[in-house]
Motif scaffolding. Structure first.
Motif, PDB file in Angstrom:
ATOM      1  N   SER A 169       0.700  -8.120  -8.653  1.00  0.00           N
ATOM      2  CA  SER A 169      -0.625  -8.376  -9.210  1.00  0.00           C
ATOM      3  C   SER A 169      -1.733  -7.887  -8.279  1.00  0.00           C
ATOM      4  O   SER A 169      -2.761  -7.377  -8.729  1.00  0.00           O
ATOM      5  N   GLU A 170      -1.518  -8.020  -6.970  1.00  0.00           N
ATOM      6  CA  GLU A 170      -2.507  -7.539  -6.013  1.00  0.00           C
ATOM      7  C   GLU A 170      -2.630  -6.015  -6.068  1.00  0.00           C
ATOM      8  O   GLU A 170      -3.728  -5.464  -5.954  1.00  0.00           O
ATOM      9  N   GLU A 171      -1.514  -5.336  -6.251  1.00  0.00           N
ATOM     10  CA  GLU A 171      -1.543  -3.878  -6.341  1.00  0.00           C
ATOM     11  C   GLU A 171      -2.258  -3.424  -7.611  1.00  0.00           C
ATOM     12  O   GLU A 171      -3.059  -2.473  -7.590  1.00  0.00           O
ATOM     13  N   VAL A 172      -1.990  -4.093  -8.722  1.00  0.00           N
ATOM     14  CA  VAL A 172      -2.682  -3.763  -9.971  1.00  0.00           C
ATOM     15  C   VAL A 172      -4.175  -3.983  -9.801  1.00  0.00           C
ATOM     16  O   VAL A 172      -4.997  -3.139 -10.200  1.00  0.00           O
ATOM     17  N   TYR A 173      -4.551  -5.094  -9.193  1.00  0.00           N
ATOM     18  CA  TYR A 173      -5.971  -5.384  -8.998  1.00  0.00           C
ATOM     19  C   TYR A 173      -6.611  -4.334  -8.090  1.00  0.00           C
ATOM     20  O   TYR A 173      -7.760  -3.921  -8.314  1.00  0.00           O
TER      21      TYR A 173
ATOM     22  N   ALA B 186       2.752   4.670  -6.659  1.00  0.00           N
ATOM     23  CA  ALA B 186       2.069   3.830  -5.676  1.00  0.00           C
ATOM     24  C   ALA B 186       2.390   2.359  -5.922  1.00  0.00           C
ATOM     25  O   ALA B 186       2.549   1.578  -4.970  1.00  0.00           O
ATOM     26  N   PHE B 187       2.497   1.985  -7.190  1.00  0.00           N
ATOM     27  CA  PHE B 187       2.833   0.604  -7.539  1.00  0.00           C
ATOM     28  C   PHE B 187       4.227   0.245  -7.018  1.00  0.00           C
ATOM     29  O   PHE B 187       4.417  -0.803  -6.388  1.00  0.00           O
ATOM     30  N   GLN B 188       5.200   1.114  -7.283  1.00  0.00           N
ATOM     31  CA  GLN B 188       6.569   0.857  -6.836  1.00  0.00           C
ATOM     32  C   GLN B 188       6.668   0.841  -5.312  1.00  0.00           C
ATOM     33  O   GLN B 188       7.401   0.037  -4.729  1.00  0.00           O
ATOM     34  N   ASN B 189       5.914   1.719  -4.662  1.00  0.00           N
ATOM     35  CA  ASN B 189       5.902   1.754  -3.203  1.00  0.00           C
ATOM     36  C   ASN B 189       5.320   0.458  -2.640  1.00  0.00           C
ATOM     37  O   ASN B 189       5.805  -0.068  -1.619  1.00  0.00           O
ATOM     38  N   ALA B 190       4.306  -0.063  -3.316  1.00  0.00           N
ATOM     39  CA  ALA B 190       3.696  -1.325  -2.878  1.00  0.00           C
ATOM     40  C   ALA B 190       4.705  -2.472  -2.951  1.00  0.00           C
ATOM     41  O   ALA B 190       4.727  -3.354  -2.089  1.00  0.00           O
ATOM     42  N   LEU B 191       5.553  -2.458  -3.973  1.00  0.00           N
ATOM     43  CA  LEU B 191       6.579  -3.496  -4.098  1.00  0.00           C
ATOM     44  C   LEU B 191       7.673  -3.313  -3.043  1.00  0.00           C
ATOM     45  O   LEU B 191       8.149  -4.300  -2.469  1.00  0.00           O
ATOM     46  N   ASP B 192       8.044  -2.066  -2.803  1.00  0.00           N
ATOM     47  CA  ASP B 192       9.108  -1.789  -1.834  1.00  0.00           C
ATOM     48  C   ASP B 192       8.690  -2.151  -0.410  1.00  0.00           C
ATOM     49  O   ASP B 192       9.480  -2.684   0.378  1.00  0.00           O
TER      50      ASP B 192
ATOM     51  N   LYS C  93       5.908  -4.016   0.371  1.00  0.00           N
ATOM     52  CA  LYS C  93       5.048  -5.216   0.415  1.00  0.00           C
ATOM     53  C   LYS C  93       3.715  -4.908   1.106  1.00  0.00           C
ATOM     54  O   LYS C  93       3.226  -5.657   1.956  1.00  0.00           O
ATOM     55  N   SER C  94       3.123  -3.785   0.714  1.00  0.00           N
ATOM     56  CA  SER C  94       1.871  -3.348   1.336  1.00  0.00           C
ATOM     57  C   SER C  94       0.697  -4.255   1.001  1.00  0.00           C
ATOM     58  O   SER C  94      -0.341  -4.200   1.665  1.00  0.00           O
ATOM     59  N   ARG C  95       0.857  -5.116  -0.017  1.00  0.00           N
ATOM     60  CA  ARG C  95      -0.219  -6.050  -0.379  1.00  0.00           C
ATOM     61  C   ARG C  95       0.064  -7.471   0.118  1.00  0.00           C
ATOM     62  O   ARG C  95      -0.614  -8.416  -0.273  1.00  0.00           O
ATOM     63  N   GLN C  96       1.042  -7.590   1.010  1.00  0.00           N
ATOM     64  CA  GLN C  96       1.425  -8.922   1.484  1.00  0.00           C
ATOM     65  C   GLN C  96       0.294  -9.612   2.234  1.00  0.00           C
ATOM     66  O   GLN C  96       0.169 -10.848   2.197  1.00  0.00           O
ATOM     67  N   SER C  97      -0.551  -8.833   2.909  1.00  0.00           N
ATOM     68  CA  SER C  97      -1.650  -9.454   3.654  1.00  0.00           C
ATOM     69  C   SER C  97      -2.606 -10.179   2.712  1.00  0.00           C
ATOM     70  O   SER C  97      -3.135 -11.255   3.055  1.00  0.00           O
ATOM     71  N   GLU C  98      -2.828  -9.611   1.512  1.00  0.00           N
ATOM     72  CA  GLU C  98      -3.685 -10.275   0.530  1.00  0.00           C
ATOM     73  C   GLU C  98      -3.035 -11.558   0.010  1.00  0.00           C
ATOM     74  O   GLU C  98      -3.698 -12.580  -0.182  1.00  0.00           O
ATOM     75  N   VAL C  99      -1.712 -11.491  -0.185  1.00  0.00           N
ATOM     76  CA  VAL C  99      -0.968 -12.672  -0.635  1.00  0.00           C
ATOM     77  C   VAL C  99      -1.012 -13.760   0.437  1.00  0.00           C
ATOM     78  O   VAL C  99      -1.229 -14.945   0.142  1.00  0.00           O
ATOM     79  N   ASP C 100      -0.813 -13.356   1.686  1.00  0.00           N
ATOM     80  CA  ASP C 100      -0.864 -14.310   2.798  1.00  0.00           C
ATOM     81  C   ASP C 100      -2.241 -14.955   2.903  1.00  0.00           C
ATOM     82  O   ASP C 100      -2.361 -16.152   3.197  1.00  0.00           O
ATOM     83  N   LYS C 101      -3.275 -14.166   2.675  1.00  0.00           N
ATOM     84  CA  LYS C 101      -4.645 -14.691   2.723  1.00  0.00           C
ATOM     85  C   LYS C 101      -4.824 -15.787   1.675  1.00  0.00           C
ATOM     86  O   LYS C 101      -5.415 -16.833   1.946  1.00  0.00           O
TER      87      LYS C 101
END
Length: 250
Positions: A140-144, A190-196, A198-206
């Motif tokens: 969801s963070e990557e889509v956003y 880019a979406f699949q790479n983000a899942l592989d 976890k390039s958006r993990q910092s936003e999730v952690d926040k």
């Protein structure tokens, strides 16, 4: 007949006097010991009572002495950014109660408060149900990140795809399929790479850190402004809290 000497009377009297004196000394010593023991016991008891009576200062916690404000920056929302009241939903894509809130309460909020410009409704992740929750949040963070306006279509579709909480239904394949259907313009590589990665993990952690700092006990939890609403999953309860917040803005 053998002669038997009678005891000397003076010696007997002297012995009796000595015994009586020794007895008085023993009694007096015993009394002194008892008084000392009682005094020591009283002092110990008084000290303990005083310590218990003194109020102990609470250690600082996020709920008592530290006030945490919600940081809305970079969070997905519907409604006007200038709406007088901000409502926040802390949620988990695998949580069945969160799905109920999305299906039953969000449409009512949208109709009565969002579209009328009274509130803006924010969504913030609180991934409490394991790796599947974290994966969905990353998606969801990557889509956003790629398309903020398309976020809500993806968001709704993920909740629609929800299965039993005991099932590990969140997969990269499912999320990729949902993204392709709901966000046609998405850069799928880019979406699949983000899942592989976890390039958006910092936003999730926040998001998770914010939920923890606010004392969020589970999901879904609703805030109206900076106020956590007890029972806010119920539309009537939430409506009352929103109306009160709106009246205070006048």
């Amino acid at each position: 007949m053998s002669d038997t000497k009678r005891p000397d009377k003076g010696a007997v009297d002297q012995k009796n006097n000595k015994d009586q004196k020794n007895g008085r000394i023993v009694i007096f010593s015993s009394v002194i010991v008892i008084v000392l023991i009682a005094a020591i016991a009283f002092m110990i008891f008084s000290n303990q009572h005083d310590n218990e009576a003194k109020p102990k200062k609470k250690e600082p916690t996020h709920r008592t002495e530290k006030v945490t404000r919600i940081d809305y920056e970079g969070q997905p929302f519907i409604g006007s950014s200038n709406a007088p009241v901000k409502v926040v939903e802390f949620s988990d894509y695998r949580c069945p109660y969160c799905k109920e809130f999305e299906e039953n309460v969000v449409p009512e909020l949208d109709k009565e408060y969002v579209k009328t410009g009274k509130i803006s409704l924010y969504f913030i992740n609180d991934t409490i149900l394991g790796p599947g929750s974290v994966l969905a949040a990353n998606a969801s963070e990557e889509v956003y990140h790629q398309n903020p306006k398309a976020f809500w279509a993806f968001h709704k579709a993920v909740f629609d795809a929800q299965k039993n909480e005991k099932e590990q239904w969140v997969t990269e394949k499912l999320l990729t399929s949902i993204a392709q259907k709901t966000v046609p313009s998405i850069d799928i590589k880019a979406f699949q790479n983000a899942l592989d990665t976890k390039s958006r993990q910092s936003e999730v952690d926040k998001d998770n850190d914010l939920a923890e700092s606010l004392g969020v006990p589970g999901t879904p939890v609703i805030f109206v402004g900076d106020q956590m609403i007890d029972g806010g999953q119920d539309y009537k309860v939430l409506k009352k809290a929103i109306d009160k917040a709106l009246s205070e803005k006048k």
